[in-house]
Design a protein around this motif. Structure first.
Motif, PDB file in Angstrom:
ATOM      1  N   ASP A 283       0.822  -1.205   0.000  1.00 41.88           N
ATOM      2  CA  ASP A 283       0.000   0.000   0.000  1.00 41.88           C
ATOM      3  C   ASP A 283       0.859   1.258   0.000  1.00 41.88           C
ATOM      4  N   TRP A 284       1.978   1.214   0.739  1.00 42.14           N
ATOM      5  CA  TRP A 284       2.839   2.393   0.778  1.00 42.14           C
ATOM      6  C   TRP A 284       3.488   2.640  -0.581  1.00 42.14           C
ATOM      7  N   VAL A 285       3.954   1.586  -1.237  1.00 49.22           N
ATOM      8  CA  VAL A 285       4.597   1.743  -2.549  1.00 49.22           C
ATOM      9  C   VAL A 285       3.605   2.323  -3.552  1.00 49.22           C
ATOM     10  N   ARG A 286       2.373   1.839  -3.525  1.00 52.29           N
ATOM     11  CA  ARG A 286       1.355   2.385  -4.425  1.00 52.29           C
ATOM     12  C   ARG A 286       1.139   3.871  -4.149  1.00 52.29           C
ATOM     13  N   ALA A 287       1.026   4.214  -2.870  1.00 55.14           N
ATOM     14  CA  ALA A 287       0.801   5.622  -2.522  1.00 55.14           C
ATOM     15  C   ALA A 287       1.986   6.485  -2.941  1.00 55.14           C
ATOM     16  N   PHE A 288       3.212   5.969  -2.793  1.00 53.00           N
ATOM     17  CA  PHE A 288       4.403   6.726  -3.180  1.00 53.00           C
ATOM     18  C   PHE A 288       4.399   7.004  -4.680  1.00 53.00           C
ATOM     19  N   PHE A 289       4.121   5.985  -5.484  1.00 52.23           N
ATOM     20  CA  PHE A 289       4.115   6.188  -6.933  1.00 52.23           C
ATOM     21  C   PHE A 289       2.961   7.087  -7.357  1.00 52.23           C
ATOM     22  N   GLU A 290       1.839   7.012  -6.655  1.00 52.77           N
ATOM     23  CA  GLU A 290       0.731   7.914  -6.964  1.00 52.77           C
ATOM     24  C   GLU A 290       1.144   9.361  -6.733  1.00 52.77           C
ATOM     25  N   ARG A 291       1.829   9.615  -5.607  1.00 57.34           N
ATOM     26  CA  ARG A 291       2.284  10.979  -5.332  1.00 57.34           C
ATOM     27  C   ARG A 291       3.257  11.460  -6.407  1.00 57.34           C
ATOM     28  N   CYS A 292       4.144  10.576  -6.837  1.00 51.81           N
ATOM     29  CA  CYS A 292       5.108  10.952  -7.880  1.00 51.81           C
ATOM     30  C   CYS A 292       4.396  11.257  -9.201  1.00 51.81           C
ATOM     31  N   LEU A 293       3.436  10.424  -9.569  1.00 54.19           N
ATOM     32  CA  LEU A 293       2.738  10.631 -10.840  1.00 54.19           C
ATOM     33  C   LEU A 293       1.917  11.918 -10.825  1.00 54.19           C
TER      34      LEU A 293
END
Length: 646
Positions: free
Chosen positions: A362-372
């Motif tokens: 879940d954290w990795v998904r949230a991190f990539f969402e913030r980057c995108l």
């Protein structure tokens, strides 16, 4: 001697000489008789030194260059060897004078009443007592509200003190130390030393002066190495408060920078047992730090993420069995004493760490969402260099590239598939020039981690869309300027950039699409006319050629390949977080070009490079009167195809 010259420059040289003499005396004196009241000094000499070193000159530590410029003989003195920076020299004198040279004070409070007939000292050391009195008297100067040039000198001194203490502690722990055991540092000295500097350092890390804060963070890192049990709990309390205080940007940024310095005690249970359970909560709290409107905070966030995950495999350990077959290690320090509590406490701590790893996906998904989301709101590229924004934006994107590089490298297979699907969804539904460069850098990191899976997703998409755009007339307008943007070419440029990104270090995986890629490249060379499109085509050819023919590292994970495979199914693999290898223990898997890869590279040269050079030769023979705009475009664009440095 220094006072007789009445010269601040001579004082600097004298302190430098005295510092070297103090260190050499402590290291090379093997007899107890060589030591006096305080190291190599008598009691009266030490009192004189303390009065000069820790009172008179501490508030006016001027650089050597400043003093030389104001001296009459500056031209001659500038040719001499520069003395050591005075805070470092003072730290050297103090640290190498610490030893058990008096009765031990039971209370560690400085200034406690004691009998004048038999004075007692903290940890039994007169030098440590002098240092304690000095730090206590100056403690208010470490507060951010009292920041000044004095604070900068004080933090420089505390950093030097902590670094010199580590040097001496490590030296005396080795088997080659000649210092008599009676004169060596003790655990009580180490504990009190860390307690003494801990509070001032935790105040100074929030200073708004960059140099002061940087030196305070260096001190914090050194103290955490010495006694993590003392330093980390109060620091984490401040860290959580700083990350949760969304209205105090400076405090949040200071905490993120400080966390980047103490990641090793967090991830390694051998240094601090109990730190691993804080990794996921801290990572969750730092996600709001990825903010386009605050590049400084974004850089600090990316630095913390990349540092903390460099030695942490990003995989869920929930539900896995303990296949290590090892007995639970007895966590001991360098002296053989247990550093944690009972066995049940350690089991509970480790269970909390294992359960927290279930939040990684879940954290990795949230991190990539913030980057995108950040990439979508970037300013348009500008100038010949096609930079995105100014220096702050470039630094921010550079930090995010490093963080995504580390994350993609450390991902487990199941979490990687989730990331790849999200990246593919973004790539297939967006065609934005402002985010093209940054997103393709991210895609490049994803592709280098798992080339086969990434090519399987992106090659069909890129080939289909590129051919479609070319058939619709994209890149058909001849241009030779990098600043001429044809908006109808946006979709073509987007997919060309995607293709160039996924070909990076793909190696043998490229061979699966050998025919498809060759046909596409021939079609591109025939159709493209605009500058950006043929430059990207040249980059695709270069990246493909390098991926086939060069030697590079294939495994970039923090563990050796065999250990990495076992870690994904081992419940106890978190004990290897923070592990470092000796050079001879590292197992590197290299990409070495195979005969099939070399054959494909030669085919690229035969089908693309040689025919293109022949066309260029024919263009040279064209008479000057016949050289129109189309000729100029062909003469500029075609030589890019055979180039390998474009």
């Amino acid at each position: 001697m220094a006072e007789s010259f009445s010269s601040p420059i001579m004082w600097l040289y004298f302190v430098d000489l005295l510092a070297d003499a103090t260190e050499r005396h402590m290291i090379f004196s093997s007899s107890q008789t060589a030591f006096k009241d305080v190291g190599m000094f008598t009691a009266s000499e030490w009192e004189l030194l303390v009065s000069r070193l820790l009172t008179g000159h501490t508030t006016q530590l001027l650089p050597f260059e400043t003093l030389v410029r104001t001296d009459r003989l500056g031209s001659l003195l500038s040719k001499l060897r520069k003395p050591a920076y005075q805070p470092d020299a003072i730290a050297q004198i103090v640290i190498y004078s610490i030893s058990v040279d008096g009765p031990i004070k039971e209370s560690t409070e400085v200034g406690d009443k004691q009998s004048t007939n038999s004075p007692k000292y903290v940890a039994g050391s007169k030098a440590l007592e002098s240092l304690a009195q000095f730090i206590t008297s100056k403690e208010v100067s470490f507060h951010p509200s009292q920041s000044s040039s004095i604070t900068r000198s004080l933090t420089a001194m505390t950093e030097s003190l902590s670094r010199r203490f580590i040097y001496r502690w490590t030296e005396e722990a080795s088997g080659t130390c000649k210092t008599p055991k009676e004169q060596r540092l003790t655990k009580k000295m180490k504990k009190y030393f860390v307690e003494l500097l801990c509070t001032p350092t935790l105040m100074a890390i929030f200073s708004k002066d960059g140099d002061t804060a940087a030196r305070a963070r260096g001190t914090l890192r050194n103290l955490a190495y010495l006694e993590a049990d003392i330093v980390m709990p109060p620091f984490l309390e401040r860290a959580y408060n700083g990350l949760e205080a969304i209205n105090e940007t400076h405090r949040t940024t200071a905490v993120l920078h400080a966390l980047s310095e103490v990641v090793l005690p967090l991830v390694s249970e051998d240094i601090w047992f109990g730190g691993q359970k804080h990794i996921l909560p801290l990572l969750e709290l730092c996600l709001p730090g990825i903010d386009l409107n605050d590049p400084g905070k974004t850089v600090a966030t990316a630095s913390f993420v990349s540092n903390v995950l460099q030695t942490v495999p990003i995989m869920s350990l929930v539900g896995k069995s303990d296949t290590s077959g090892d007995l639970m290690p007895s966590l001991v320090d360098s002296t053989g004493d247990l550093s944690v509590g009972a066995l049940e406490d350690r089991d509970a701590e480790r269970t909390m760490v294992i359960e927290s790893t279930g939040l990684f996906e879940d954290w990795v998904r949230a991190f990539f969402e913030r980057c995108l989301v950040l990439y979508e709101t970037l300013p348009e590229e500008g100038g010949r260099s096609k930079k995105t924004g100014g220096k702050q934006e470039e630094a921010m994107l550079s930090g995010l590239r490093e963080a995504t590089e580390v994350i993609c490298t450390q991902l487990s297979d199941d979490i990687f598939n989730s990331v790849l699907n999200r990246v593919y969804d973004f790539a297939s539904t967006n065609t934005k020039l402002n985010s093209m460069k940054a997103f393709c850098q991210l895609l490049r990191r994803v592709a280098r981690s798992r080339p086969s899976q990434t090519l399987e997703k992106f090659i069909p998409l890129c080939v289909r869309q590129i051919k479609l755009e070319l058939e619709l007339g994209a890149a058909s307008i001849p241009t030779t300027s990098t600043t001429d943007i044809v908006h109808s070419d946006t979709a073509l440029l987007w997919h060309l950039s995607l293709l160039q990104a996924v070909m990076a270090d793909a190696g043998e995986a490229i061979l699966t699409y050998r025919t498809t890629l060759l046909d596409l490249l021939l079609f591109l060379v025939e159709k493209i006319k605009s500058e950006r499109s043929y430059s990207l085509t040249g980059s695709i050819i270069k990246t493909t050629f390098y991926g086939l023919t060069t030697v590079y590292c294939l495994n970039r994970q923090s563990l050796n390949p065999d250990e990495w495979r076992r870690a994904s199914n081992d419940r106890a693999s978190h004990r290897k977080w923070g592990k470092f290898y000796e050079g001879h223990d590292v197992k590197v898997q290299w990409h070495v070009p195979t005969s099939k890869e070399v054959d494909f590279a030669l085919e690229l040269l035969q089908c693309l490079t040689i025919p293109t050079l022949e066309i260029v030769e024919s263009l040279i023979q064209t008479p000057a009167s016949s050289r129109d705009k189309i000729w100029r475009n062909d003469f500029v664009s075609l030589p890019i195809i055979p180039r390998m440095d474009c």
